[in-house]
Design an enzyme around this catalytic site. Structure first.
Site, PDB file in Angstrom:
ATOM      1  N   ARG A  58       0.906  -1.141  -0.048  1.00  0.00           N
ATOM      2  CA  ARG A  58      -0.040   0.081  -0.135  1.00  0.00           C
ATOM      3  C   ARG A  58       0.769   1.349   0.018  1.00  0.00           C
ATOM      4  O   ARG A  58       0.643   2.179  -0.628  1.00  0.00           O
ATOM      5  CB  ARG A  58      -0.834  -0.039   1.104  1.00  0.00           C
ATOM      6  CG  ARG A  58      -1.784   1.306   1.369  1.00  0.00           C
ATOM      7  CD  ARG A  58      -2.935   1.139   2.117  1.00  0.00           C
ATOM      8  NE  ARG A  58      -2.546   0.560   3.473  1.00  0.00           N
ATOM      9  CZ  ARG A  58      -2.101   0.905   4.484  1.00  0.00           C
ATOM     10  NH1 ARG A  58      -1.972   2.371   4.363  1.00  0.00           N
ATOM     11  NH2 ARG A  58      -2.128   0.197   5.631  1.00  0.00           N
ATOM     12  N   TYR A 111     -16.188  15.932 -15.782  1.00  0.00           N
ATOM     13  CA  TYR A 111     -16.533  14.270 -15.916  1.00  0.00           C
ATOM     14  C   TYR A 111     -17.811  14.102 -14.520  1.00  0.00           C
ATOM     15  O   TYR A 111     -17.253  14.604 -13.350  1.00  0.00           O
ATOM     16  CB  TYR A 111     -15.458  13.492 -15.404  1.00  0.00           C
ATOM     17  CG  TYR A 111     -15.730  11.977 -15.150  1.00  0.00           C
ATOM     18  CD1 TYR A 111     -16.073  11.295 -16.405  1.00  0.00           C
ATOM     19  CD2 TYR A 111     -15.533  11.247 -14.063  1.00  0.00           C
ATOM     20  CE1 TYR A 111     -16.488  10.056 -16.288  1.00  0.00           C
ATOM     21  CE2 TYR A 111     -15.805   9.955 -14.058  1.00  0.00           C
ATOM     22  CZ  TYR A 111     -16.152   9.436 -15.330  1.00  0.00           C
ATOM     23  OH  TYR A 111     -16.445   8.073 -14.943  1.00  0.00           O
ATOM     24  N   ASP A 183      -7.378  17.698 -15.372  1.00  0.00           N
ATOM     25  CA  ASP A 183      -7.712  16.362 -15.494  1.00  0.00           C
ATOM     26  C   ASP A 183      -7.287  16.231 -16.950  1.00  0.00           C
ATOM     27  O   ASP A 183      -7.886  16.695 -17.908  1.00  0.00           O
ATOM     28  CB  ASP A 183      -9.421  15.952 -15.554  1.00  0.00           C
ATOM     29  CG  ASP A 183      -9.781  14.533 -15.612  1.00  0.00           C
ATOM     30  OD1 ASP A 183      -8.992  13.872 -16.504  1.00  0.00           O
ATOM     31  OD2 ASP A 183     -10.760  14.187 -15.334  1.00  0.00           O
ATOM     32  N   LYS A 208      -8.382   4.799 -19.502  1.00  0.00           N
ATOM     33  CA  LYS A 208      -8.637   5.346 -21.012  1.00  0.00           C
ATOM     34  C   LYS A 208      -7.224   5.191 -21.770  1.00  0.00           C
ATOM     35  O   LYS A 208      -6.816   4.052 -22.035  1.00  0.00           O
ATOM     36  CB  LYS A 208      -9.356   6.870 -20.667  1.00  0.00           C
ATOM     37  CG  LYS A 208     -10.212   6.907 -19.750  1.00  0.00           C
ATOM     38  CD  LYS A 208     -11.604   6.182 -19.967  1.00  0.00           C
ATOM     39  CE  LYS A 208     -12.553   6.118 -18.693  1.00  0.00           C
ATOM     40  NZ  LYS A 208     -12.719   7.527 -18.147  1.00  0.00           N
TER      41      LYS A 208
HETATM   42  C1  LIG Z   1     -13.185   8.092 -16.853  1.00  0.00           C
HETATM   43  C2  LIG Z   1     -12.889   9.491 -16.408  1.00  0.00           C
HETATM   44  C3  LIG Z   1     -12.624   9.787 -15.004  1.00  0.00           C
HETATM   45  C4  LIG Z   1     -12.814   8.685 -13.887  1.00  0.00           C
HETATM   46  O1  LIG Z   1     -12.051   7.433 -13.941  1.00  0.00           O
HETATM   47  P1  LIG Z   1     -12.289   5.971 -13.714  1.00  0.00           P
HETATM   48  O2  LIG Z   1     -11.101   5.305 -14.047  1.00  0.00           O
HETATM   49  O3  LIG Z   1     -13.402   5.382 -14.300  1.00  0.00           O
HETATM   50  O4  LIG Z   1     -12.467   6.044 -12.171  1.00  0.00           O
HETATM   51  C5  LIG Z   1     -12.547  10.936 -14.608  1.00  0.00           C
HETATM   52  N1  LIG Z   1     -12.134  11.862 -15.634  1.00  0.00           N
HETATM   53  C6  LIG Z   1     -12.532  11.637 -16.830  1.00  0.00           C
HETATM   54  C7  LIG Z   1     -12.244  12.613 -17.919  1.00  0.00           C
HETATM   55  C8  LIG Z   1     -12.702  10.447 -17.429  1.00  0.00           C
HETATM   56  O5  LIG Z   1     -13.081  10.033 -18.711  1.00  0.00           O
END
Ligand SMILES: *Cc1c(COP(=O)(O)O)cnc(C)c1O
Length: 393
Positions: A58, A111, A183, A208
């Site tokens: 962790r 998001y 982000d 992603k």
């Molecule tokens: C998918 C996504 C998230 C969240 O990510 P997870 O891996 O699903 O928890 C945050 N910001 C954006 C722009 C995303 O596309």
């Protein structure tokens, strides 16, 4: 090898390398929860922070560490903190930087879950937030209050594809003594490096583009400076939202092809955007590579490409969008993005169906908006799929 001076694609292959006794070409999975010390003195040194030895997964693990070092190099940050998901990254940031009485300014089309947890949960702990159109710097300036500690920006935003000016955001945030968080999920460091433009923290849903194969959920936070990095790292350890070694191995494998995957998908996206822009049933399209995008010039300036995400609407609106969803065969009708496969989704009836009509309109999410995540298949097949689907609309 020392990869600091290498090109981006070389870093994708070599930046995470570790010295391993067998000379393995890839980073092994250290699937262990704990690490034995050679003697009491070594244990004491590890706990005192006088040695870099591993203690407990962790807190740190060689496989995870390799990924964290690599991503920090790619984003030009001090250090990376790998976490279990993109939302874990969001929560580590909120928890580490905001306390009762603090205020955050953010993008209205951010998001959905990043906003929902702030407005439904953190509010209970006295953290206030204001969501605005962050493509307009004057609105950001107006939204700032004496207690604003964080400017939390998503650019390009999801699913509107609106682009906010990262350098201008950094200037406003720093003038008010706040931190700028970006982000960077939609771009990945291949297309945009916000820390170079003045941001303090960058994070990703590595689910992603970075992992890129739609087979795991993962996240990462990268800080530009050591003090903020340590604060975030401490929070991740306390929250216990660490990445798992196997998950890290998967991302280390996926990230190697980040550049060529995005090159191919972007090439496809340019062709798909051109097809859609000229289709008689398409009412509008938003794609950073088209001159019609409202922040086309800004996109050219702060991004190293157009990305692979397209938003568009049909003249037949909500019903037309649903009809198209039901008639495409190659594109998967699914949320997420950044994988090798093409995905299509309709926010009004899917991801944003619980958002009020007013909220959707304010964030620019119209009922007809279709979000198209372009994959790496052959462009002609993706276009043919859309062409035959649109025929049935
Ligand atoms: C998918 C996504 C998230 C969240 O990510 P997870 O891996 O699903 O928890 C945050 N910001 C954006 C722009 C995303 O596309």
């Amino acid at each position: 090898m020392n990869t600091k001076e290498s090109g981006f694609s070389t870093k994708l292959i070599h930046a995470g390398e570790i010295d391993d006794q067998f000379g393995s070409a890839t980073i092994p999975i250290y699937q262990t929860s704990t690490f034995a010390f050679k003697n009491a003195e070594e244990g004491a040194k590890c706990f005192a922070g006088e040695s870099n030895g591993y203690i407990y997964t962790r807190i740190g693990n060689p496989t995870i560490d390799a990924l964290e070092r690599q991503i920090a190099v790619l984003e030009n940050g001090f250090g990376g903190i790998a976490v279990s998901s993109g939302m874990a990254a969001v929560n580590v940031i909120y928890q580490a930087l905001l306390a009762s009485g603090d205020h955050m300014v953010s993008t209205d089309a951010v998001y959905g879950p990043s906003r929902a947890i702030m407005e439904n949960h953190y509010i209970k702990y006295g953290v206030e937030s204001t969501y605005i159109n962050t493509t307009d710097s004057s609105q950001i300036e107006k939204a700032f209050k004496p207690n604003t500690k964080v400017l939390f920006i998503e650019t390009p935003a999801n699913p509107t594809m609106d682009i906010s000016d990262i350098a201008a955001c950094a200037e406003i945030a720093h003038k008010h003594g706040a931190l700028l968080v970006i982000d960077n999920t939609f771009c990945s460091p291949y297309l945009q490096t916000p820390l170079d433009l003045g941001a303090d923290i960058v994070f990703h849903s590595m689910t992603k583009f970075i992992n890129g194969h739609a087979d795991i959920v993962a996240g990462v936070v990268i800080a530009k400076e050591e003090t903020i990095y340590k604060k975030l790292r401490g929070m991740m350890i306390s929250l216990g939202c660490n990445m798992d070694p196997h998950q890290a191995f998967m991302v280390l494998r996926g990230i190697k092809t980040l550049g060529i995957r995005i090159d191919r998908a972007s090439e496809n996206a340019d062709k798909v955007a051109e097809f859609l822009e000229n289709h008689p049933k398409v009412a509008w399209i938003k794609y950073p590579g088209l001159k019609s995008h409202p922040q086309y010039e800004l996109g050219k300036k702060q991004m190293n490409g157009n990305g692979c995400m397209i938003s568009f609407g049909l003249k037949s609106g909500f019903e037309g969008a649903k009809k198209l969803m039901d008639n495409v065969h190659l594109a998967l009708l699914a949320v997420s993005l950044g994988g090798v496969e093409t995905l299509i989704q309709h926010p009004a009836s899917m991801t944003h169906s619980k958002v009020t009509k007013e909220g959707k309109l304010k964030a620019g999410i119209t009922d007809d908006l279709i979000r198209f995540a372009v994959g790496i298949e052959d462009a002609k097949d993706i276009i043919e799929d859309l062409r035959q689907g649109l025929e049935k609309v």
